[in-house]
Design an enzyme around this catalytic site. Structure first.
Site, PDB file in Angstrom:
ATOM      1  CG  ASP A 181       7.577  18.065 -85.069  1.00 34.76           C
ATOM      2  OD1 ASP A 181       6.723  18.086 -84.156  1.00 34.76           O
ATOM      3  OD2 ASP A 181       7.740  17.093 -85.826  1.00 34.76           O
ATOM      4  CB  ALA A 182       7.364  20.933 -79.582  1.00 36.73           C
ATOM      5  CG  LEU A 240      13.870  13.348 -80.580  1.00 33.44           C
ATOM      6  CD1 LEU A 240      14.195  12.757 -81.945  1.00 33.44           C
ATOM      7  CD2 LEU A 240      15.149  13.618 -79.789  1.00 33.44           C
ATOM      8  CE  LYS A 256      10.802  15.815 -84.573  1.00 34.25           C
ATOM      9  NZ  LYS A 256      10.029  14.996 -83.598  1.00 34.25           N
ATOM     10  CD  GLU A 282       1.732  15.747 -84.375  1.00 36.18           C
ATOM     11  OE1 GLU A 282       2.599  14.863 -84.320  1.00 36.18           O
ATOM     12  OE2 GLU A 282       0.888  15.937 -83.462  1.00 36.18           O
TER      13      GLU A 282
END
Length: 268
Positions: A9-10, A14, A16, A74
């Site tokens: 998960d960009a 952050l 992740k 997303e």
């Protein structure tokens, strides 16, 4: 690392990462500024790993590091990750329910059975906490700012309902905010007080939007996730208090900041 699949998960602040190894889920996160070192490590220990990516910077990460990786929308990744965590934590939520994702900004998702949709978004979130917090205090660092908020007194800056009514009995809870930061420079306050007032303003903004969304969609259960809630007790406790005050049931997932990464991983 022997994992052959990884979910990434960009986000705006952050990176992740979630991967499963020997039937155990592992999590890692890096500031967005450490993108190079994060994926250099991953490519070194697992050069042939299959990657599924999500988040605002997913295409950048795909192009630079994982050209064969897949992109997962997303909102799909977030909701699928929430479903898995709810199952793993043994928490049951009656449909429909609302997911409030407090990341750099804040997003609201309505989940009803197998369907889900994004219903609301706000620019007020973790980015506000970090950016405006730094401006107000001349301090930096997420952990440091959260520690300051816990030590502060928001009433040293916020005008409360009881401040307006003074000796009269207020018609609503006197400790509620009448106006954020309204006392300004008229009273003595510290950097910690500013962080407490800022955190409260963020919590109130999220609360007001959540209660409106819940009323429109006739929902009572709210699931809170997002990196901005992790290690931020003032914000999480404020949200929990406000939800209870308004008759809504709140739930905070243990690894909620990794919902997007896990949801992406599930797509492989």
């Amino acid at each position: 690392m022997t994992a052959q699949k990884v979910g990434i998960d960009a986000g705006g602040s952050l990176i992740k990462i979630a991967f499963q190894e020997r039937d155990v889920m592992h999590y890692k996160k890096y500031p967005i500024g450490e993108l190079e070192s994060a994926f250099s490590w991953l490519k070194a220990v697992a050069p042939n790993v299959m990657a599924a990516l999500t988040g605002g910077k997913a295409h950048i990460v795909q192009e630079k590091f994982f050209p064969n990786g897949t992109i997962v929308p997303e909102f799909q990744a977030t909701c699928e990750g929430v479903r898995l965590f709810l199952l793993e934590e043994g928490k049951k939520t009656p449909d429909p329910y609302i997911i409030v994702n407090v990341g750099t900004g804040t997003s609201w998702h309505l989940v009803d059975g197998e369907s889900y949709e994004r219903i609301l978004g706000s620019g007020v979130g973790g980015g506000t906490f970090m950016g405006l917090g730094t401006i107000l205090t001349n301090e930096s660092g997420f952990q440091h700012l959260t520690e300051m908020a816990v030590k502060g007194q928001k009433e040293n800056l916020d005008l409360l309902v009881k401040d307006i009514y003074e000796s009269d009995e207020p018609p609503i809870n006197g400790d509620l905010t009448a106006a954020n930061f309204a006392k300004g420079l008229n009273v003595k306050h510290s950097g910690a007080d500013r962080m407490a007032a800022l955190t409260n303003m963020i919590a109130e903004t999220i609360m007001l939007l959540t209660v409106q969304a819940a009323a429109i969609h006739q929902v009572k259960q709210i699931v809170f996730i997002g990196s901005s809630l992790i290690g931020n007790p003032f914000l999480t406790e404020s949200l929990e208090t406000y939800m209870k005050m308004l008759g809504l049931q709140s739930m905070f997932l243990k690894n909620g900041e990794y919902c997007g990464a896990v949801g992406a991983l599930l797509s492989i």
